[in-house]
Design an enzyme around this catalytic site. Structure first.
Site, PDB file in Angstrom:
ATOM      1  N   GLY A   1       2.891   3.571  11.341  1.00 19.33           N
ATOM      2  CA  GLY A   1       1.613   2.878  11.582  1.00 19.33           C
ATOM      3  C   GLY A   1       1.722   1.394  11.342  1.00 19.33           C
ATOM      4  O   GLY A   1       2.803   0.800  11.465  1.00 19.33           O
TER       5      GLY A   1
ATOM      6  N   GLY B   1       5.947   7.729   8.622  1.00 19.09           N
ATOM      7  CA  GLY B   1       4.787   7.065   9.215  1.00 19.09           C
ATOM      8  C   GLY B   1       5.253   5.832   9.965  1.00 19.09           C
ATOM      9  O   GLY B   1       6.121   5.100   9.482  1.00 19.09           O
TER      10      GLY B   1
ATOM     11  N   LYS C   1     -15.100   1.165  -5.419  1.00 11.79           N
ATOM     12  CA  LYS C   1     -14.864   1.841  -4.137  1.00 11.79           C
ATOM     13  C   LYS C   1     -16.199   2.431  -3.689  1.00 11.79           C
ATOM     14  O   LYS C   1     -17.067   2.713  -4.517  1.00 11.79           O
ATOM     15  CB  LYS C   1     -13.853   2.982  -4.336  1.00 11.79           C
ATOM     16  CG  LYS C   1     -13.140   3.401  -3.088  1.00 11.79           C
ATOM     17  CD  LYS C   1     -11.928   2.549  -2.805  1.00 11.79           C
ATOM     18  CE  LYS C   1     -11.266   2.934  -1.496  1.00 11.79           C
ATOM     19  NZ  LYS C   1     -10.028   2.176  -1.290  1.00 11.79           N
TER      20      LYS C   1
HETATM   21  P1  NAD Z   1      -1.930   3.743   9.943  1.00  9.85           P
HETATM   22  O1  NAD Z   1      -3.028   4.704  10.213  1.00  9.85           O
HETATM   23  O2  NAD Z   1      -1.749   2.562  10.830  1.00  9.85           O
HETATM   24  O3  NAD Z   1      -0.514   4.515   9.898  1.00  9.85           O
HETATM   25  C1  NAD Z   1      -0.341   5.755   9.357  1.00  9.85           C
HETATM   26  C2  NAD Z   1       0.651   6.495  10.256  1.00  9.85           C
HETATM   27  O4  NAD Z   1       1.042   7.704   9.629  1.00  9.85           O
HETATM   28  C3  NAD Z   1       0.059   6.883  11.605  1.00  9.85           C
HETATM   29  O5  NAD Z   1       0.893   6.388  12.638  1.00  9.85           O
HETATM   30  C4  NAD Z   1       0.052   8.412  11.574  1.00  9.85           C
HETATM   31  O6  NAD Z   1       0.260   9.003  12.843  1.00  9.85           O
HETATM   32  C5  NAD Z   1       1.178   8.695  10.636  1.00  9.85           C
HETATM   33  N1  NAD Z   1       1.184  10.022  10.017  1.00  9.85           N
HETATM   34  C6  NAD Z   1       0.135  10.772   9.626  1.00  9.85           C
HETATM   35  N2  NAD Z   1       0.572  11.944   9.101  1.00  9.85           N
HETATM   36  C7  NAD Z   1       1.917  11.909   9.153  1.00  9.85           C
HETATM   37  C8  NAD Z   1       2.947  12.813   8.773  1.00  9.85           C
HETATM   38  N3  NAD Z   1       2.657  13.989   8.222  1.00  9.85           N
HETATM   39  N4  NAD Z   1       4.247  12.459   8.973  1.00  9.85           N
HETATM   40  C9  NAD Z   1       4.550  11.270   9.543  1.00  9.85           C
HETATM   41  N5  NAD Z   1       3.605  10.380   9.925  1.00  9.85           N
HETATM   42  C10 NAD Z   1       2.316  10.691   9.741  1.00  9.85           C
HETATM   43  O7  NAD Z   1      -2.128   3.305   8.417  1.00  9.85           O
HETATM   44  P2  NAD Z   1      -1.531   2.016   7.679  1.00  9.85           P
HETATM   45  O8  NAD Z   1      -2.569   0.962   7.669  1.00  9.85           O
HETATM   46  O9  NAD Z   1      -0.166   1.739   8.172  1.00  9.85           O
HETATM   47  O10 NAD Z   1      -1.436   2.580   6.174  1.00  9.85           O
HETATM   48  C11 NAD Z   1      -0.410   3.461   5.797  1.00  9.85           C
HETATM   49  C12 NAD Z   1      -0.610   3.872   4.342  1.00  9.85           C
HETATM   50  O11 NAD Z   1      -0.617   2.699   3.510  1.00  9.85           O
HETATM   51  C13 NAD Z   1      -1.935   4.571   4.068  1.00  9.85           C
HETATM   52  O12 NAD Z   1      -1.731   5.511   3.028  1.00  9.85           O
HETATM   53  C14 NAD Z   1      -2.831   3.446   3.540  1.00  9.85           C
HETATM   54  O13 NAD Z   1      -3.875   3.937   2.718  1.00  9.85           O
HETATM   55  C15 NAD Z   1      -1.818   2.632   2.762  1.00  9.85           C
HETATM   56  N6  NAD Z   1      -2.188   1.222   2.588  1.00  9.85           N
HETATM   57  C16 NAD Z   1      -2.358   0.432   3.684  1.00  9.85           C
HETATM   58  C17 NAD Z   1      -2.692  -0.916   3.511  1.00  9.85           C
HETATM   59  C18 NAD Z   1      -2.847  -1.820   4.695  1.00  9.85           C
HETATM   60  O14 NAD Z   1      -2.854  -3.036   4.519  1.00  9.85           O
HETATM   61  N7  NAD Z   1      -2.931  -1.291   5.915  1.00  9.85           N
HETATM   62  C19 NAD Z   1      -2.853  -1.445   2.221  1.00  9.85           C
HETATM   63  C20 NAD Z   1      -2.642  -0.608   1.110  1.00  9.85           C
HETATM   64  C21 NAD Z   1      -2.314   0.722   1.324  1.00  9.85           C
END
Ligand code: NAD
Length: 370
Positions: free
Chosen positions: A182, A180, A80
């Site tokens: 996202g 979430g 990382k």
């Molecule tokens: P993203 O930023 O698209 O979505 C995260 C969402 O969480 C956002 O919409 C944000 O507004 C919301 N959020 C933040 N605080 C919050 C709260 N207190 N209550 C409710 N919602 C809240 O991120 P993502 O790419 O969807 O990733 C989500 C999680 O998965 C992260 O922890 C990331 O590290 C993990 N992850 C993602 C991937 C990937 O392929 N994108 C891979 C492995 C792990």
């Protein structure tokens, strides 16, 4: 000696401090273990207040990558990088090209990617200086957004948990609370909705919830009330550290399974607390390995259908972790750590055969040779 002791404590092989006055780059690259192959892991840009805070984060995150790759059966090690700075103000071409030069200097021992605070554009600057980078845009031959593959892995992992808990892996009619809305949550909701699950969704940003509701039907819940929902599955897909003393007490579900990283505030304390509450916890780095699987595919010439197929294997990985956890009376996070470590030790033994190979030159390999 204190620094070396910190690296040795969790078995880090190499930690590189990168400093460059002209670009303002201050970064740390941590290579945890390369027993299984080159270390892979994203570059996080964050406004760390102290060097110690940044170091702590990079040591913790790089180690998780070793475990994630090992459990997923990938031939990658864990690494990382953290770039110290404000990602909304301090990003520019020179900064990322300078970072790229440091990555290149590691000659393939570390392969970088995007992470919190960095994006596809930044990785394209890194690509100008090194080939050891993934997560670049599809137009440039990369894999683009990993979320569809991550979400699919979370979905099949959830089904494996359901099979264990209810004897049937169908999620039809199951109530699922999603924290979430996202990228990962959005694709996850589509799978769950098409299977007939009843969804409860919460995000701190209304616009995100609205976007999800364009393709699925769900009950919208206040973010502060998502833990209290009486559901079958609670799925964290926003932040880390959300499984802690306060929230576990509130949970009213039988399974916790979601894509967010580092869900347990304290691995041992809260992994055990969930077990005592008879909640089946699917370890985050196991169920969200689709992101890493996607990156691994990019290194072999990207094909999303192949990445999806490989993410499907998360179903069996989860089943096996549950089996080991029951047989050995361990919380699931401890069972998966054990499986990861056993593979590292076993594959480390290959060094006895091809000890000249730099691809397999990890620390555990060294140990196995002794
Ligand atoms: P993203 O930023 O698209 O979505 C995260 C969402 O969480 C956002 O919409 C944000 O507004 C919301 N959020 C933040 N605080 C919050 C709260 N207190 N209550 C409710 N919602 C809240 O991120 P993502 O790419 O969807 O990733 C989500 C999680 O998965 C992260 O922890 C990331 O590290 C993990 N992850 C993602 C991937 C990937 O392929 N994108 C891979 C492995 C792990």
């Amino acid at each position: 000696m204190e620094l070396f002791e910190r690296f040795e404590e969790k078995g880090h092989e190499q930690v590189l401090f990168c400093s460059n006055k002209e670009s303002g780059l201050r970064a740390i690259i941590a290579i945890h273990d390369t027993t299984l192959g080159p270390a892979v892991g994203g570059a996080r840009m964050w406004n760390y207040q102290t060097v110690d805070e940044a170091l702590k984060d990079v040591l913790r995150l790089s180690r998780t990558m070793t475990y994630k790759a090992s459990v997923a059966g990938l031939n990658f090690g864990g690494g990382k990088a953290v770039i110290i700075g404000d990602s909304s103000k301090q990003k520019n071409e020179l900064l990322f090209r300078t970072f790229g030069k440091y990555v290149d200097g590691l000659a393939g021992r570390y392969i970088t990617a995007e992470d919190v605070g960095t994006d596809v554009r930044d990785m394209e600057y890194v690509r100008m200086e090194t080939k050891y980078v993934t997560g670049i845009s599809k137009a440039l031959g990369g894999s683009g957004d990993p979320s569809p593959v991550t979400a699919y892995g979370v979905y099949v992992g959830m089904k494996a948990a359901a099979k264990e808990r209810w004897g049937n892996d169908s999620l039809r009619g199951r109530k699922i609370a999603i924290q979430g809305a996202g990228q990962v949550a959005r694709y996850l909701c589509e799978h769950l909705y098409s299977e007939g699950a009843e969804l409860y969704i919460a995000d701190i940003r209304d616009s995100q919830v609205k976007r999800v509701l364009e393709t699925v039907k769900a009950h919208v819940v206040d973010p502060n009330e998502i833990y209290d929902q009486k559901v079958d599955i609670f799925s964290p897909n926003a932040l880390g550290g959300i499984l802690n003393n306060k929230t576990i007490e509130k949970l009213n579900c039988e399974i916790v399974a979601g894509g967010a990283n580092n869900q347990l505030e304290s691995e041992n304390v809260h992994g055990q607390a969930l077990l005592e509450k008879n909640i089946l916890y699917i370890p985050d780095y196991v169920i969200n390995a689709g992101g890493l699987i996607n990156v691994a595919n990019e290194l072999e010439g990207y094909r999303q259908d192949r990445a999806m197929k490989q993410a499907e294997a998360i179903y069996e990985v989860v089943r096996n972790i549950i089996k080991v956890s029951l047989e050995q009376k361990l919380p699931t996070h401890a069972a998966s750590n054990k499986i990861a470590e056993e593979r590292l030790i076993n594959i480390g033994k290959l060094r006895n055969i091809y000890s000249g190979s730099s691809y397999y030159s990890g620390r555990l390999g060294e140990l196995a040779r002794k």
